[in-house]
Enzyme design. Structure first.
Site, PDB file in Angstrom:
ATOM      1  CG  ASP A  55      -1.968   1.027   1.239  1.00 10.04           C
ATOM      2  OD1 ASP A  55      -2.392   1.413   0.140  1.00 10.04           O
ATOM      3  OD2 ASP A  55      -2.397   1.446   2.334  1.00 10.04           O
ATOM      4  N   GLY A 152      -7.602   7.839   7.495  1.00  8.74           N
ATOM      5  CA  GLY A 152      -7.579   7.946   8.945  1.00  8.74           C
ATOM      6  C   GLY A 152      -8.952   7.960   9.583  1.00  8.74           C
ATOM      7  CB  ALA A 184     -13.146   3.205   1.870  1.00 11.09           C
ATOM      8  CB  SER A 185     -12.193   3.221   7.869  1.00 15.18           C
ATOM      9  OG  SER A 185     -11.145   2.294   7.693  1.00 15.18           O
ATOM     10  CG  ASP A 227      -5.103  -0.455   8.627  1.00 16.53           C
ATOM     11  OD1 ASP A 227      -5.318  -1.534   9.225  1.00 16.53           O
ATOM     12  OD2 ASP A 227      -4.191   0.308   8.938  1.00 16.53           O
TER      13      ASP A 227
HETATM   14 ZN   LIG Z   1      -4.437   5.080   1.111  1.00 16.81          ZN
END
Ligand SMILES: [Zn+2]
Length: 279
Positions: A55, A152, A184-185, A227
């Site tokens: 990533d 974040g 996209a959390s 993540d």
């Molecule tokens: Zn990223």
């Protein structure tokens, strides 16, 4: 190890393939041989295919290092560079990766928020007019785009503005290229609440609702990076466990609980974002 197990076991339970991503920060923390070793062992423990992806590769050298270490896929992030320089570095990585049958993700447009300690104040939306040219000239296999997500847990001051119109135009221009959403959390509200209830202090954390994200799948999105949610749920579980079991000091006890919570989260995400459920 616990996160590798949680993610791969969730995928295995559902019988779907999964992409595990490693960042430069992850490599610094655990070292590349450890991480590749963990993933290779995980592959022997589950039936589903596991793809190992770099990533936010920030240089040709880092991508080369990952490719030579056995990664299946790398991202070269030239999104902060001028357009022609982004094309040049991305094409260089693609040319190298091809020799190893490794796929490459490029990025156009800038995603707001903190990624690996680099801060972008505002989103710069991806320009749909140049995506076809970029893909043709670089040869990338997938493309990360900026349509309003942010990296974040502290994404937005107010409700996020998602530019579905831009996504539609990008998908129309490059209909066969899998699109990638970073940042996209959902910033799982129950996890934030749990963290704060048990001594944490996370304020103003807002994410993207999963129902909104699911709507991007018919428009070509095929990889959704989540993540921050894993980190939040893992941390929430450990804080909760410590608060309820103050005498416990065996990491295997609280990490078993944390690992199970992450596994359930990933399973839920995989279900929500499956092609069958996306509309
Ligand atoms: Zn990223």
């Amino acid at each position: 190890m616990e996160l590798v197990q949680a993610v791969t076991r969730a995928a295995d339970e559902l019988g779907v393939p999964v992409i595990l991503q490693i960042t430069k920060g992850g490599m610094k923390y655990a070292s590349l041989p450890y991480l590749v070793g963990l993933v290779n062992v995980a592959r022997t423990q589950v039936k589903v295919p596991i793809t190992l992806h770099l990533d936010h590769g920030d240089s040709f050298e880092l991508c080369k290092q990952a490719i030579e270490a056995g990664f299946d896929s790398v991202m070269i992030d030239g999104s902060h560079l001028p357009y022609e320089e982004n094309i040049a570095i991305t094409k260089r990585v693609v040319d190298f990766a091809k020799k190893y049958s490794v796929s490459v993700e490029g990025e156009l447009g800038q995603i707001a928020g903190i990624e690996e300690h680099k801060v972008a104040e505002e989103s710069l939306y991806t320009d749909p007019n140049v995506v076809a040219d970029y893909v043709r000239r670089t040869g990338v296999d997938s493309l990360a785009i900026s349509i309003g997500t942010a990296h974040g847990a502290f994404k937005y001051k107010s409700a996020p503005k998602f530019r579905f119109d831009i996504l539609e135009r990008i998908h129309a221009a490059i209909p066969n290229v899998p699109l990638v959403l970073h940042g996209a959390s959902s910033v799982v509200p129950s996890a934030v609440d749990t963290i704060n209830r048990y001594g944490g202090n996370i304020q103003n954390a807002i994410g993207v609702d999963e129902s909104i994200l699911a709507k991007t799948i018919p428009l070509g999105v095929r990889k959704i990076n989540i993540d921050s949610d894993l980190r939040l749920v893992y941390t929430a579980a450990i804080r909760e466990y410590f608060a309820k079991n103050p005498a416990e000091f065996d990491p295997r006890a609280y990490l078993t609980y944390a690992r199970d919570q992450v596994q359930q989260l990933v399973k839920k995400k995989l279900e929500i974002f499956s092609i069958d459920n996306a509309q």
